[in-house]
Design a protein around this motif. Structure first.
Motif, PDB file in Angstrom:
ATOM      1  N   THR A 228     -67.207 -53.723  67.367  1.00 50.58           N
ATOM      2  CA  THR A 228     -66.092 -54.643  67.556  1.00 50.58           C
ATOM      3  C   THR A 228     -64.958 -54.254  66.619  1.00 50.58           C
ATOM      4  N   VAL A 229     -63.737 -54.450  67.060  1.00 51.47           N
ATOM      5  CA  VAL A 229     -62.553 -54.077  66.300  1.00 51.47           C
ATOM      6  C   VAL A 229     -62.090 -55.270  65.478  1.00 51.47           C
ATOM      7  N   CYS A 230     -61.858 -55.048  64.202  1.00 55.06           N
ATOM      8  CA  CYS A 230     -61.343 -56.084  63.294  1.00 55.06           C
ATOM      9  C   CYS A 230     -59.841 -55.849  63.114  1.00 55.06           C
ATOM     10  N   LYS A 231     -59.048 -56.878  63.384  1.00 59.41           N
ATOM     11  CA  LYS A 231     -57.595 -56.766  63.307  1.00 59.41           C
ATOM     12  C   LYS A 231     -57.075 -57.470  62.064  1.00 59.41           C
ATOM     13  N   ALA A 232     -55.841 -57.186  61.739  1.00 57.83           N
ATOM     14  CA  ALA A 232     -55.237 -57.713  60.513  1.00 57.83           C
ATOM     15  C   ALA A 232     -55.107 -59.224  60.586  1.00 57.83           C
ATOM     16  N   ARG A 233     -55.396 -59.891  59.481  1.00 55.57           N
ATOM     17  CA  ARG A 233     -55.271 -61.343  59.407  1.00 55.57           C
ATOM     18  C   ARG A 233     -53.877 -61.783  58.974  1.00 55.57           C
ATOM     19  N   HIS A 234     -53.137 -60.897  58.318  1.00 50.88           N
ATOM     20  CA  HIS A 234     -51.796 -61.229  57.829  1.00 50.88           C
ATOM     21  C   HIS A 234     -50.852 -60.096  58.194  1.00 50.88           C
ATOM     22  N   SER A 235     -49.598 -60.411  58.225  1.00 47.27           N
ATOM     23  CA  SER A 235     -48.544 -59.429  58.516  1.00 47.27           C
ATOM     24  C   SER A 235     -47.935 -58.961  57.201  1.00 47.27           C
ATOM     25  N   ILE A 236     -47.969 -57.635  56.973  1.00 56.88           N
ATOM     26  CA  ILE A 236     -47.398 -57.029  55.771  1.00 56.88           C
ATOM     27  C   ILE A 236     -46.455 -55.927  56.243  1.00 56.88           C
ATOM     28  N   ALA A 237     -45.158 -56.116  55.979  1.00 62.22           N
ATOM     29  CA  ALA A 237     -44.158 -55.169  56.483  1.00 62.22           C
ATOM     30  C   ALA A 237     -44.256 -53.823  55.790  1.00 62.22           C
ATOM     31  N   ASN A 238     -44.585 -53.811  54.488  1.00 63.62           N
ATOM     32  CA  ASN A 238     -44.623 -52.539  53.760  1.00 63.62           C
ATOM     33  C   ASN A 238     -45.718 -51.618  54.289  1.00 63.62           C
ATOM     34  N   PHE A 239     -46.800 -52.189  54.747  1.00 66.50           N
ATOM     35  CA  PHE A 239     -47.902 -51.391  55.297  1.00 66.50           C
ATOM     36  C   PHE A 239     -47.856 -51.315  56.822  1.00 66.50           C
ATOM     37  N   LYS A 240     -46.784 -51.879  57.417  1.00 60.84           N
ATOM     38  CA  LYS A 240     -46.617 -51.865  58.874  1.00 60.84           C
ATOM     39  C   LYS A 240     -47.815 -52.509  59.568  1.00 60.84           C
TER      40      LYS A 240
END
Length: 352
Positions: A228-240
């Motif tokens: 299963t694919v784990c996706k980002a929980r938060h948005s961080i612009a510096n790390f895109k």
């Protein structure tokens, strides 16, 4: 006492001459030292046998019609609850038609098996579990109670006037309390609960989805479980990184037969082939009976499923795997004893 409570009618029948069945004769022979002869039978034994009941007449047998009898009922019996198959949808606990349990062959969720047990699971049930009970068992003599438990929260030494009326502090080195250790009995012998295998994709490789696909294929081939694919929980612009869109890792949760098969491959095939392998670090636990270790890409390539199709995977895309072994032990010491008995080596200082 039993003969006194016997009805008078039964006593009168037992005094009258009657036919002695073979079963009663056999009982009398078996207890020949108790009775004076074969014909003498205890009053507690019923002389009549159900085998001597006369059979019904042929006319009664021919006239028996179960279909006609069911139709002649004033109130018909309710129809079959499931007919041919259970209901397709679950309509709540108050609905008259309830699906059968998942363990029933009539259930739509029924999964047959297991048809065989892995060798490691058989070894645990036959050998390791009794040995662990002997090693971890704490005996308390009958009539005695275990000693008082120590203070779990830390107090203050009262070297400062500000220490007065302060609440107790948490444990040293961790924000939460550790699990309370219960005495080991045959009911709570430490055992494997699940194994979580995952791979974190580097930030430089997140733009190319091929790394994610290769990691998912290798993880599925090694564990026999779809990743299963784990996706980002938060948005961080510096790390895109975008919340719920950017793929961060792939993981697979193993239970039952897949869990034992994966651990046996790691212990018997992969670890012996790693050059100068010291073992798992003694301080890799979380204090609650869960231990973790990692496998480098070179070690992942030693799995039989990957080695037989090694040319199918680009060498630079073979991922490293992080393995988390979750046990039912309450502390790291019992978990290390369990995994050591299964063949996993440990090195360094053991942290409990």
């Amino acid at each position: 006492m039993a003969s006194r409570n016997t009805p008078s009618r039964l006593l009168s029948l037992s005094r009258e001459p009657h036919f002695t069945c073979l079963r009663c004769q056999w009982t009398a022979r078996r207890k020949a030292s108790t009775y004076t002869s074969e014909i003498d039978v205890s009053e507690d034994v019923v002389p009549d046998s159900s085998l001597l009941t006369p059979q019904p007449d042929e006319d009664i047998v021919k006239s028996w019609d179960p279909v006609q009898r069911s139709r002649s009922r004033r109130r018909q019996l309710p129809p079959s609850r499931y007919k041919f198959r259970p209901p397709r949808y679950y309509r709540g606990p108050l609905h008259p038609h309830q699906p059968p349990p998942a363990s029933s062959p009539n259930s739509r969720l029924f999964i047959p098996g297991p048809f065989s047990l892995p060798r490691l699971q058989q070894t645990y049930s036959s050998t390791l579990a009794p040995d662990l009970l002997s090693l971890l068992y704490t005996h308390h003599p009958p009539g005695t109670l275990p000693g008082p438990a120590g203070q779990r929260l830390r107090g203050w030494d009262n070297t400062s006037p500000y220490h007065k009326n302060r609440p107790l502090r948490g444990p040293r080195g961790r924000p939460t309390l550790a699990f309370m250790k219960r005495p080991i009995t045959f009911r709570n012998i430490p055992r494997l609960e699940k194994i979580v295998v995952h791979h974190v994709i580097r930030s430089a490789d997140q733009r190319d989805s091929s790394y994610l696909h290769v990691a998912g294929m290798i993880l599925q081939a090694v564990t026999n479980v779809r990743a299963t694919v784990c996706k980002a929980r938060h948005s961080i612009a510096n790390f895109k990184m975008t919340k719920d869109k950017t793929a961060m890792a792939v993981k697979a949760e193993l239970r039952g037969e897949d869990m034992y098969c994966f651990l046996s491959k790691v212990v018997d095939v992969v670890m012996p082939r790693i050059k100068e392998y010291k073992g798992v670090s003694g301080g890799s636990g979380d204090g609650s009976g869960n231990l973790a270790f990692g496998l480098q890409p070179s070690a992942v390539g030693m799995f039989p499923e990957v080695e037989v199709n090694y040319d199918m995977y680009p060498p630079k895309m073979i991922p490293s795997l992080d393995v988390m072994v979750c046990t039912t032990a309450a502390n790291d010491r019992d978990a290390r004893v369990l995994l050591s008995s299964m063949g996993i080596p440990f090195h360094g200082k053991h942290v409990n």
